[in-house]
Design a protein around this motif. Structure first.
Motif, PDB file in Angstrom:
ATOM      1  N   CYS A  36       0.833  -1.209   0.000  1.00 56.15           N
ATOM      2  CA  CYS A  36       0.000   0.000   0.000  1.00 56.15           C
ATOM      3  C   CYS A  36       0.866   1.258   0.000  1.00 56.15           C
ATOM      4  O   CYS A  36       0.531   2.255  -0.645  1.00 56.15           O
ATOM      5  N   ARG A  37       1.988   1.199   0.678  1.00 55.44           N
ATOM      6  CA  ARG A  37       2.895   2.361   0.699  1.00 55.44           C
ATOM      7  C   ARG A  37       3.538   2.589  -0.668  1.00 55.44           C
ATOM      8  O   ARG A  37       3.793   3.730  -1.055  1.00 55.44           O
ATOM      9  N   VAL A  38       3.806   1.515  -1.398  1.00 55.08           N
ATOM     10  CA  VAL A  38       4.318   1.670  -2.765  1.00 55.08           C
ATOM     11  C   VAL A  38       3.265   2.351  -3.631  1.00 55.08           C
ATOM     12  O   VAL A  38       3.564   3.270  -4.401  1.00 55.08           O
ATOM     13  N   ILE A  39       2.013   1.918  -3.506  1.00 54.39           N
ATOM     14  CA  ILE A  39       0.931   2.544  -4.270  1.00 54.39           C
ATOM     15  C   ILE A  39       0.856   4.032  -3.933  1.00 54.39           C
ATOM     16  O   ILE A  39       0.804   4.887  -4.825  1.00 54.39           O
ATOM     17  N   SER A  40       0.875   4.355  -2.643  1.00 50.25           N
ATOM     18  CA  SER A  40       0.771   5.753  -2.211  1.00 50.25           C
ATOM     19  C   SER A  40       1.936   6.607  -2.672  1.00 50.25           C
ATOM     20  O   SER A  40       1.779   7.807  -2.913  1.00 50.25           O
ATOM     21  N   ALA A  85      -4.939   0.192   8.297  1.00 49.51           N
ATOM     22  CA  ALA A  85      -6.063   0.983   7.776  1.00 49.51           C
ATOM     23  C   ALA A  85      -5.562   2.270   7.148  1.00 49.51           C
ATOM     24  O   ALA A  85      -6.024   2.673   6.072  1.00 49.51           O
ATOM     25  N   ARG A  86      -4.625   2.908   7.795  1.00 48.89           N
ATOM     26  CA  ARG A  86      -4.066   4.166   7.298  1.00 48.89           C
ATOM     27  C   ARG A  86      -3.383   3.956   5.952  1.00 48.89           C
ATOM     28  O   ARG A  86      -3.632   4.691   4.990  1.00 48.89           O
ATOM     29  N   ALA A  87      -2.530   2.944   5.859  1.00 52.66           N
ATOM     30  CA  ALA A  87      -1.799   2.676   4.616  1.00 52.66           C
ATOM     31  C   ALA A  87      -2.751   2.300   3.489  1.00 52.66           C
ATOM     32  O   ALA A  87      -2.612   2.785   2.359  1.00 52.66           O
ATOM     33  N   ALA A  88      -3.724   1.451   3.781  1.00 53.44           N
ATOM     34  CA  ALA A  88      -4.663   1.011   2.740  1.00 53.44           C
ATOM     35  C   ALA A  88      -5.559   2.157   2.278  1.00 53.44           C
ATOM     36  O   ALA A  88      -5.799   2.313   1.080  1.00 53.44           O
ATOM     37  N   ALA A  89      -6.058   2.965   3.207  1.00 53.26           N
ATOM     38  CA  ALA A  89      -6.914   4.088   2.819  1.00 53.26           C
ATOM     39  C   ALA A  89      -6.150   5.093   1.974  1.00 53.26           C
ATOM     40  O   ALA A  89      -6.668   5.607   0.975  1.00 53.26           O
ATOM     41  N   ARG A  90      -4.903   5.362   2.337  1.00 50.46           N
ATOM     42  CA  ARG A  90      -4.091   6.281   1.523  1.00 50.46           C
ATOM     43  C   ARG A  90      -3.839   5.696   0.135  1.00 50.46           C
ATOM     44  O   ARG A  90      -3.831   6.414  -0.869  1.00 50.46           O
ATOM     45  N   ALA A  91      -3.624   4.391   0.072  1.00 51.14           N
ATOM     46  CA  ALA A  91      -3.400   3.740  -1.225  1.00 51.14           C
ATOM     47  C   ALA A  91      -4.663   3.790  -2.083  1.00 51.14           C
ATOM     48  O   ALA A  91      -4.595   4.019  -3.290  1.00 51.14           O
ATOM     49  N   ILE A  92      -5.822   3.561  -1.457  1.00 49.12           N
ATOM     50  CA  ILE A  92      -7.081   3.649  -2.220  1.00 49.12           C
ATOM     51  C   ILE A  92      -7.274   5.068  -2.727  1.00 49.12           C
ATOM     52  O   ILE A  92      -7.653   5.285  -3.881  1.00 49.12           O
ATOM     53  N   TRP A  93      -6.978   6.051  -1.892  1.00 45.55           N
ATOM     54  CA  TRP A  93      -7.093   7.450  -2.294  1.00 45.55           C
ATOM     55  C   TRP A  93      -6.187   7.720  -3.502  1.00 45.55           C
ATOM     56  O   TRP A  93      -6.601   8.323  -4.485  1.00 45.55           O
ATOM     57  N   THR A  94      -4.961   7.238  -3.448  1.00 43.04           N
ATOM     58  CA  THR A  94      -4.028   7.396  -4.569  1.00 43.04           C
ATOM     59  C   THR A  94      -4.571   6.708  -5.819  1.00 43.04           C
ATOM     60  O   THR A  94      -4.527   7.273  -6.924  1.00 43.04           O
ATOM     61  N   ALA A  95      -5.098   5.500  -5.653  1.00 45.95           N
ATOM     62  CA  ALA A  95      -5.621   4.748  -6.798  1.00 45.95           C
ATOM     63  C   ALA A  95      -6.814   5.452  -7.435  1.00 45.95           C
ATOM     64  O   ALA A  95      -6.953   5.472  -8.656  1.00 45.95           O
ATOM     65  N   VAL A  96      -7.667   6.042  -6.615  1.00 49.01           N
ATOM     66  CA  VAL A  96      -8.811   6.792  -7.146  1.00 49.01           C
ATOM     67  C   VAL A  96      -8.316   8.035  -7.875  1.00 49.01           C
ATOM     68  O   VAL A  96      -8.771   8.358  -8.975  1.00 49.01           O
ATOM     69  N   HIS A  97      -7.367   8.723  -7.273  1.00 50.21           N
ATOM     70  CA  HIS A  97      -6.821   9.945  -7.873  1.00 50.21           C
ATOM     71  C   HIS A  97      -6.153   9.656  -9.221  1.00 50.21           C
ATOM     72  O   HIS A  97      -6.408  10.340 -10.205  1.00 50.21           O
ATOM     73  N   LEU A  98      -5.311   8.630  -9.261  1.00 44.85           N
ATOM     74  CA  LEU A  98      -4.578   8.339 -10.492  1.00 44.85           C
ATOM     75  C   LEU A  98      -5.382   7.506 -11.488  1.00 44.85           C
ATOM     76  O   LEU A  98      -5.105   7.536 -12.680  1.00 44.85           O
TER      77      LEU A  98
END
Length: 196
Positions: A36-40, A85-98
């Motif tokens: 998830c941190r790589v995604i973010s 939860a923090r890492a996954a939510a940030r990754a989902i946010w990044t995935a939605v943004h990109l």
């Protein structure tokens, strides 16, 4: 990963490798957090974000699905460490943004059961963690930013609007107001709040 390191890592296949590892070790919380941190990290700077946006991992929805799986498995239980939860939510946010419009649409497949419901569970389970709350709210708001009314309607039907408002008010009342700046200013009228 930041700056040039993130760009080089992305160019050398860090994102597909992280997604493959997440898929092969779904029960390993450390692997899920690292993936998830790589995604973010793909929003580390505009150059990295531009390259990531064109990658099949974002355009095809793989990053969104991987982060959503991590959040479903590790993000919504009271006893779980909030770092997942923090890492996954940030990754989902990044995935939605990109991921653009396709990722926004995928947020609401199966009536939001894929990413939306786990985000709401994480907000409930880790409501006292401002970073989790901010990442979950940011992700949900990004999913409807400049999108069709149907996304806003879905969030209202799922109770997400009410939960976001409650979470943002709780954070504000406890001196930890969300830090979205003007990113979601266009949604203040829909939210009926000016805490953004």
């Amino acid at each position: 990963m930041h700056g040039i390191n993130a760009f080089v890592a992305l160019k050398r296949g860090a994102l597909p490798a992280a997604l493959a590892l997440m898929g092969s070790a779904p029960k390993d919380v450390a692997v899920q957090i690292a993936g998830c941190r790589v995604i973010s990290a793909c929003v580390a700077n505009p150059r990295v974000a531009a390259r990531a946006r064109r990658s099949p991992s974002f355009a095809g929805g793989g990053a969104l699905r991987a982060a959503s799986c991590a959040l479903r498995r590790f993000g919504g239980s009271d006893g779980n460490d909030p770092s997942a939860a923090r890492a996954a939510a940030r990754a989902i946010w990044t995935a939605v943004h990109l991921g653009g419009r396709q990722a926004q649409a995928e947020m609401f497949l199966s009536n939001g059961a894929l990413p939306v419901s786990p985000l709401l569970l994480a907000m409930h389970a880790h409501g006292d963690d401002a970073s989790v709350t901010e990442a979950c709210c940011g992700c949900l708001l990004a999913s409807i930013l400049d999108g069709p009314q149907s996304g806003k309607d879905s969030l209202e039907q799922l109770g997400a609007k009410t939960r976001m408002l409650g979470a943002m008010r709780f954070a504000h009342e406890n001196g930890r107001a969300t830090r979205f700046g003007v990113a979601f200013a266009g949604l203040e009228t829909w939210l009926e709040v000016h805490l953004l």
